[in-house]
Each structure stands twice: as C-alpha cells, then as structure tokens.
Write a protein that holds these residues in place. Structure first.
Motif, PDB file in Angstrom:
ATOM      1  N   THR A  53       0.838  -1.213   0.000  1.00  0.00           N
ATOM      2  CA  THR A  53       0.000   0.000   0.000  1.00  0.00           C
ATOM      3  C   THR A  53       0.865   1.253   0.000  1.00  0.00           C
ATOM      4  OG1 THR A  53      -0.200  -0.070   2.409  1.00  0.00           O
ATOM      5  CG2 THR A  53      -1.970  -1.086   1.132  1.00  0.00           C
ATOM      6  N   GLY A  54       2.050   1.160   0.637  1.00  0.00           N
ATOM      7  CA  GLY A  54       2.974   2.292   0.564  1.00  0.00           C
ATOM      8  C   GLY A  54       3.460   2.538  -0.849  1.00  0.00           C
ATOM      9  N   LEU A  55       3.736   1.458  -1.584  1.00  0.00           N
ATOM     10  CA  LEU A  55       4.137   1.608  -2.988  1.00  0.00           C
ATOM     11  C   LEU A  55       3.003   2.179  -3.837  1.00  0.00           C
ATOM     12  CD1 LEU A  55       6.201  -1.647  -3.597  1.00  0.00           C
ATOM     13  CD2 LEU A  55       7.028   0.701  -3.526  1.00  0.00           C
ATOM     14  N   ILE A  56       1.780   1.766  -3.568  1.00  0.00           N
ATOM     15  CA  ILE A  56       0.634   2.327  -4.297  1.00  0.00           C
ATOM     16  C   ILE A  56       0.525   3.827  -4.018  1.00  0.00           C
ATOM     17  CG2 ILE A  56      -1.880   2.333  -4.440  1.00  0.00           C
ATOM     18  CD1 ILE A  56      -1.803  -0.683  -4.028  1.00  0.00           C
ATOM     19  N   GLY A  57       0.699   4.206  -2.758  1.00  0.00           N
ATOM     20  CA  GLY A  57       0.668   5.629  -2.418  1.00  0.00           C
ATOM     21  C   GLY A  57       1.779   6.396  -3.101  1.00  0.00           C
ATOM     22  N   LEU A  58       2.950   5.766  -3.235  1.00  0.00           N
ATOM     23  CA  LEU A  58       4.063   6.410  -3.924  1.00  0.00           C
ATOM     24  C   LEU A  58       3.780   6.576  -5.411  1.00  0.00           C
ATOM     25  CD1 LEU A  58       6.921   7.432  -3.236  1.00  0.00           C
ATOM     26  CD2 LEU A  58       7.776   5.188  -3.891  1.00  0.00           C
ATOM     27  N   LEU A  59       3.136   5.571  -6.019  1.00  0.00           N
ATOM     28  CA  LEU A  59       2.793   5.667  -7.439  1.00  0.00           C
ATOM     29  C   LEU A  59       1.702   6.711  -7.687  1.00  0.00           C
ATOM     30  CD1 LEU A  59       2.825   1.913  -8.501  1.00  0.00           C
ATOM     31  CD2 LEU A  59       4.459   3.698  -9.132  1.00  0.00           C
ATOM     32  N   LEU A  60       0.724   6.806  -6.786  1.00  0.00           N
ATOM     33  CA  LEU A  60      -0.360   7.791  -6.958  1.00  0.00           C
ATOM     34  C   LEU A  60       0.116   9.217  -6.713  1.00  0.00           C
ATOM     35  CD1 LEU A  60      -3.374   5.954  -5.287  1.00  0.00           C
ATOM     36  CD2 LEU A  60      -2.933   6.279  -7.725  1.00  0.00           C
ATOM     37  N   GLY A  69       4.948  13.221  -9.097  1.00  0.00           N
ATOM     38  CA  GLY A  69       4.984  14.609  -9.542  1.00  0.00           C
ATOM     39  C   GLY A  69       4.825  15.643  -8.447  1.00  0.00           C
ATOM     40  N   SER A  70       4.369  15.290  -7.287  1.00  0.00           N
ATOM     41  CA  SER A  70       4.146  16.282  -6.242  1.00  0.00           C
ATOM     42  C   SER A  70       4.807  15.811  -4.939  1.00  0.00           C
ATOM     43  CB  SER A  70       2.649  16.490  -6.012  1.00  0.00           C
ATOM     44  OG  SER A  70       2.437  17.338  -4.911  1.00  0.00           O
ATOM     45  N   LYS A  71       5.601  16.678  -4.369  1.00  0.00           N
ATOM     46  CA  LYS A  71       6.260  16.327  -3.103  1.00  0.00           C
ATOM     47  C   LYS A  71       5.270  16.313  -1.950  1.00  0.00           C
ATOM     48  CE  LYS A  71      10.781  17.965  -4.447  1.00  0.00           C
ATOM     49  NZ  LYS A  71      11.904  18.842  -4.159  1.00  0.00           N
ATOM     50  N   VAL A  87       1.877  12.989   1.926  1.00  0.00           N
ATOM     51  CA  VAL A  87       0.552  12.664   2.442  1.00  0.00           C
ATOM     52  C   VAL A  87       0.140  11.241   2.076  1.00  0.00           C
ATOM     53  CG1 VAL A  87      -1.897  13.281   2.315  1.00  0.00           C
ATOM     54  CG2 VAL A  87      -0.178  15.070   2.459  1.00  0.00           C
ATOM     55  N   TYR A  88       0.274  10.873   0.813  1.00  0.00           N
ATOM     56  CA  TYR A  88      -0.238   9.568   0.351  1.00  0.00           C
ATOM     57  C   TYR A  88       0.545   8.386   0.928  1.00  0.00           C
ATOM     58  CZ  TYR A  88      -3.287  11.724  -3.148  1.00  0.00           C
ATOM     59  OH  TYR A  88      -4.268  12.431  -3.767  1.00  0.00           O
ATOM     60  N   LEU A  89       1.864   8.455   0.875  1.00  0.00           N
ATOM     61  CA  LEU A  89       2.682   7.324   1.309  1.00  0.00           C
ATOM     62  C   LEU A  89       2.419   6.946   2.767  1.00  0.00           C
ATOM     63  CD1 LEU A  89       4.967   5.341   0.620  1.00  0.00           C
ATOM     64  CD2 LEU A  89       6.562   7.096   1.343  1.00  0.00           C
ATOM     65  N   PHE A 147      -1.544   5.914   3.223  1.00  0.00           N
ATOM     66  CA  PHE A 147      -1.938   4.558   2.801  1.00  0.00           C
ATOM     67  C   PHE A 147      -1.327   3.496   3.706  1.00  0.00           C
ATOM     68  CE2 PHE A 147      -2.981   5.460  -1.955  1.00  0.00           C
ATOM     69  CZ  PHE A 147      -4.117   6.137  -1.545  1.00  0.00           C
ATOM     70  N   MET A 148      -0.071   3.688   4.068  1.00  0.00           N
ATOM     71  CA  MET A 148       0.561   2.703   4.957  1.00  0.00           C
ATOM     72  C   MET A 148      -0.109   2.701   6.330  1.00  0.00           C
ATOM     73  SD  MET A 148       4.582   3.100   3.971  1.00  0.00           S
ATOM     74  CE  MET A 148       5.141   1.788   5.016  1.00  0.00           C
ATOM     75  N   GLY A 149      -0.451   3.878   6.825  1.00  0.00           N
ATOM     76  CA  GLY A 149      -1.134   3.962   8.120  1.00  0.00           C
ATOM     77  C   GLY A 149      -2.510   3.337   8.074  1.00  0.00           C
TER      78      GLY A 149
END
Length: 191
Positions: free
Chosen positions: A120-127, A130-132, A137-139, A142-144
């Motif tokens: 899920t962390g990788l999915i958050g990284l892929l989504l 382009g934006s820091k 926020v996403y990484l 999603f992992m949390g």
C-alpha cells in the motif's frame, strides 16, 4: 553415633578458635647484639644532603606541551560528545537486536501483513507522482490505513497521542503568535 559426634565436634570447634602466640627467647641462650638499621649494608644512608634539581625542558617537550594545551578544548568536547551519545548508541543497538530477535521469532501472519502494508505504501508512492506534498501525504497515509486494519488497538493509541501532540503544538504556536507585540489587535485599553 553420639560418641562419634562428640569426638569430632571437640577438635573441629577448637580449629575455629584463634590464639595469640608470643615468641620469647630461651632463658639459657646468650643475648645477641642487635644491629641498627644504619649498620646494614642494604640501608646505607648517603652522607651529603640531596637536592632535587628539575631539568630544563627540551624543545620537543615544550612543543608537545603547547600541542596538548592547544588540543585540550577539542579533546574535552570529544569526550563530552562521546559520553552523551554512548547511551543513545547503546539503546539503538539494543533496539536493533530486539528487532532482529522479533523478526527471527515473528508471530504467525506477520510477514504477509508487512507485505500488504509495504504494498500500500508503494501504491501511495505511485499515486503521488509529480508532487512532493502528495508523497508526504499519500505514502504514510496509505501505509497507516493498511496498518490500522491489521493493528486497530495500536492505531487508536497512536491517533490519540498524535492528536494530543498536534493540539499542543498548535496551541503553543497560537499563544506565541498572540504574544508578539505587533499581532495584538483588540487588546484592552487600546483603540
């Protein structure tokens, strides 16, 4: 049996006692002449007065002394830094050893859960491409979220503690901003 105990206890108890023994010369032996300490060849006293004279420092000794005085603040700083970081490093090493032991004897189902949380962390990284800010926020978000599905009690405790810390920091920032002299808008006594 009583006679054996009686005969063994008597000599055994005498061995625990202490006695003082005083040596005395025999009465019929001729008196010996005592020898003074000065008369012994081993303890000959020098005849003149001795005086300690300190040698002058050589150029090498003077250079080493200057170098030691120059390096003293740095060495004390290094010693203080070492004494401050030593407990932290010991706790870090202990944490690493404890983590290694935990991973060697992991509970059943731990590694599949860890895989899902990492995925899920990788999915958050892929989504968040382009934006820091999205990566920030996403990484962890999603992992949390995945971790809270597997460990709900720890997630509740983490959320409570994090919420309290965020509230305290926000309140502290508001108070510091309010106490600045230029930020007071409607204080009593001013119009």
């Amino acid at each position: 049996v009583f006679k054996v105990i009686q005969r063994s206890v008597g000599p055994a108890s005498l061995s625990l006692l202490t006695f003082k023994v005083y040596a005395a010369p025999k009465k019929d032996s001729p008196p010996k002449n005592s020898v003074k300490v000065d008369e012994l060849s081993l303890y000959s006293v020098p005849e003149g007065q001795s005086k300690y004279v300190e040698e002058a420092r050589s150029q090498l000794e003077e250079s080493i002394s200057q170098l030691r005085h120059y390096c003293e603040p740095y060495t004390t700083w290094c010693q203080e830094t070492y004494s401050q970081t030593k407990p932290k490093m010991h706790s870090l090493v202990q944490w690493g050893l404890d983590s290694y032991d935990y991973l060697q004897n992991a509970p059943p189902g731990f590694f599949p859960r860890l895989g899902v949380i990492g995925f899920t962390g990788l999915i958050g990284l892929l989504l968040a491409r382009g934006s820091k800010i999205k990566k920030l926020v996403y990484l962890p978000g999603f992992m949390g979220l995945a971790a809270s599905l597997y460990y709900p009690q720890q997630a509740i405790v983490f959320a409570q503690v994090s919420g309290e810390r965020l509230y305290d920091r926000g309140l502290r920032g508001y108070i510091e901003n309010f106490q600045k002299p230029g930020n007071v808008k409607n204080s009593p006594g001013t119009k």
